[in-house]
Design an enzyme around this catalytic site. Structure first.
Site, PDB file in Angstrom:
ATOM      1  N   ARG A 131      -3.643  -2.403 -10.180  1.00 32.79           N
ATOM      2  CA  ARG A 131      -4.212  -3.085 -11.353  1.00 32.79           C
ATOM      3  C   ARG A 131      -3.597  -2.564 -12.650  1.00 32.79           C
ATOM      4  NH1 ARG A 131      -8.265  -3.022  -7.511  1.00 32.79           N
ATOM      5  NH2 ARG A 131      -9.125  -1.011  -8.121  1.00 32.79           N
ATOM      6  N   HIS A 160       0.845  -1.205   0.000  1.00 31.95           N
ATOM      7  CA  HIS A 160       0.000   0.000   0.000  1.00 31.95           C
ATOM      8  C   HIS A 160       0.882   1.258   0.000  1.00 31.95           C
ATOM      9  CE1 HIS A 160      -4.307  -0.414   0.043  1.00 31.95           C
ATOM     10  NE2 HIS A 160      -4.459   0.763   0.637  1.00 31.95           N
TER      11      HIS A 160
END
Length: 412
Positions: free
Chosen positions: A248, A237
């Site tokens: 993605r 993260h």
């Protein structure tokens, strides 16, 4: 290594280290919340994966092999349908990339229509959600453009391309690793009750460096590598916002880097969107030490992407062929022929767009648009004398049909 049975794909689980937390602005929270969020908390420590070797069952190996084959066939199908030198191949990639971006954004509860997204591309929409999704398109474009050398710098560039379009996000922070603790789940004042607390920000750069080394390896099955790299990225993260969409985009970059696909973008996020809960559960399993669910999730998403993407390509090619038939008889050097393949990737256009992208003069663009309108290829949708917009209804219908298929699959 392949084992004959079993679904567990072992990978080191995250560990935790303890820090102390005090709410940064206690005056804006209740005293009870401040008390709950004051004290020790545990932040994740991601294990190193640069040298990790997957041990998967023969069933999972066959699953990944089948999904890989379908992705390759999808890529080849687009090339066969259009021909490698077809001027519509680039726009086809653009619309698939935009479709992937919209699905990726929808996973984060950011929704918009194909029509609104196309209008935003020609500066005819100012809706916040649409502009945010446009940022995701830019991140996906950067992911493909930078795919030859996946690095810390290319990941930062993807994030910058994404977040510069997000309303309310500080531009100075776009494309920079976070300098603060972040967490997922409840707890506005602090991380002590969160579902998952990401690694301390001091660990981000080294963790990304390890991830990049894993991505550069050539001895890991590509879809396994994509799934695990994505899950590791989401666990790190590394940014204050936009981690899911950047992660993605990174998956697209790896697929292109490994030459699994070459001519098109793969709408894998549409496959993940079919079962978002399964996707998030798989990320949790990965953090607990099992990469199997995320690998199977990406294999399933890849098959869905290949199947639905093939249908979308066919529908778009059909629209292109019908439009060609409608303008048969127009002289071969007319601007209308130059505009036609562009409509696959940008089915809403105005004069400014055609001048900027195709280099047409204003009068030439207007004559071509009039010709395409007379032949019922385009329809002028504003009814105004200035600031007019033309749309290809058939292409939008194909894109809306694709979105409906994904929605029906996710409702099962």
């Amino acid at each position: 290594m392949v084992t004959p049975t079993g679904g567990l794909v072992p990978i080191d689980a995250v560990t935790y280290e303890t820090f102390d937390w005090r709410p940064r602005a206690p005056e804006i929270h209740s005293r009870a919340e401040v008390e709950r969020q004051t004290g020790p908390y545990d932040a994740a420590v991601t294990p190193l994966i640069a040298t990790w070797s997957p041990i998967i069952s023969s069933e999972d190996a066959a699953d990944v092999e089948d999904a890989t084959r379908q992705l390759v066939e999808f890529d080849h199908h687009a090339q066969r349908k259009l021909g490698s030198g077809n001027p519509a191949l680039g726009p086809m990639t653009a619309i698939l990339l935009r479709t992937e971006s919209a699905s990726s954004s929808q996973i984060e509860q950011l929704t918009t229509s194909a029509r609104q997204l196309a209008l935003a591309e020609i500066d005819e929409s100012d809706k916040a959600n649409v502009l945010t999704v446009v940022g995701n398109v830019r991140a996906m474009e950067a992911a493909l453009q930078l795919a030859d050398d996946i690095s810390e710098d290319s990941i930062l560039a993807m994030h910058k391309a994404l977040m510069l379009h997000q309303t309310g996000f500080p531009p100075a922070v776009a494309g920079r690793f976070r300098a603060e603790q972040v967490w997922i789940g409840s707890g506005e004042a602090g991380p002590r009750l969160a579902d998952f607390v990401a690694p301390h920000h001091d660990r981000v750069s080294d963790a990304i460096g390890d991830l990049v080394h894993f991505v550069k390896r050539q001895d890991v099955v590509v879809l396994v590598q994509v799934a695990v790299a994505h899950a590791q990225f989401e666990t790190i993260h590394p940014f204050p916002d936009g981690n899911g969409r950047t992660g993605r985009a990174l998956a697209q970059s790896i697929l292109r880097n490994k030459r699994l696909v070459g001519s098109t973008a793969v709408p894998i996020s549409a496959g993940l969107l079919v079962d978002v809960s399964r996707y998030f559960d798989a990320l949790s399993s990965f953090r607990d030490g099992d990469a199997g669910p995320i690998i199977r999730g990406f294999a399933s998403a890849s098959r869905i992407a290949a199947t639905t993407g093939t249908r979308l390509v066919d529908d778009l090619v059909e629209q292109l062929e019908e439009s060609r038939a409608k303008i048969a008889g127009i002289r071969a050097d007319a601007a209308a022929w130059k505009i036609l393949p562009t409509l696959v990737g940008q089915p809403a256009v105005n004069v400014k767009y055609l001048k900027n992208t195709l280099g047409l003069g204003e009068m030439a663009a207007l004559r071509a648009l009039d010709s395409l309108t007379e032949r019922e290829v385009l329809i002028e949708t504003t009814g105004k004398s200035r600031g007019r917009v033309w749309q290809h209804r058939g292409i939008f219908d194909a894109l809306d049909s694709y979105a409906s298929v994904i929605r029906r699959m996710s409702a099962r």
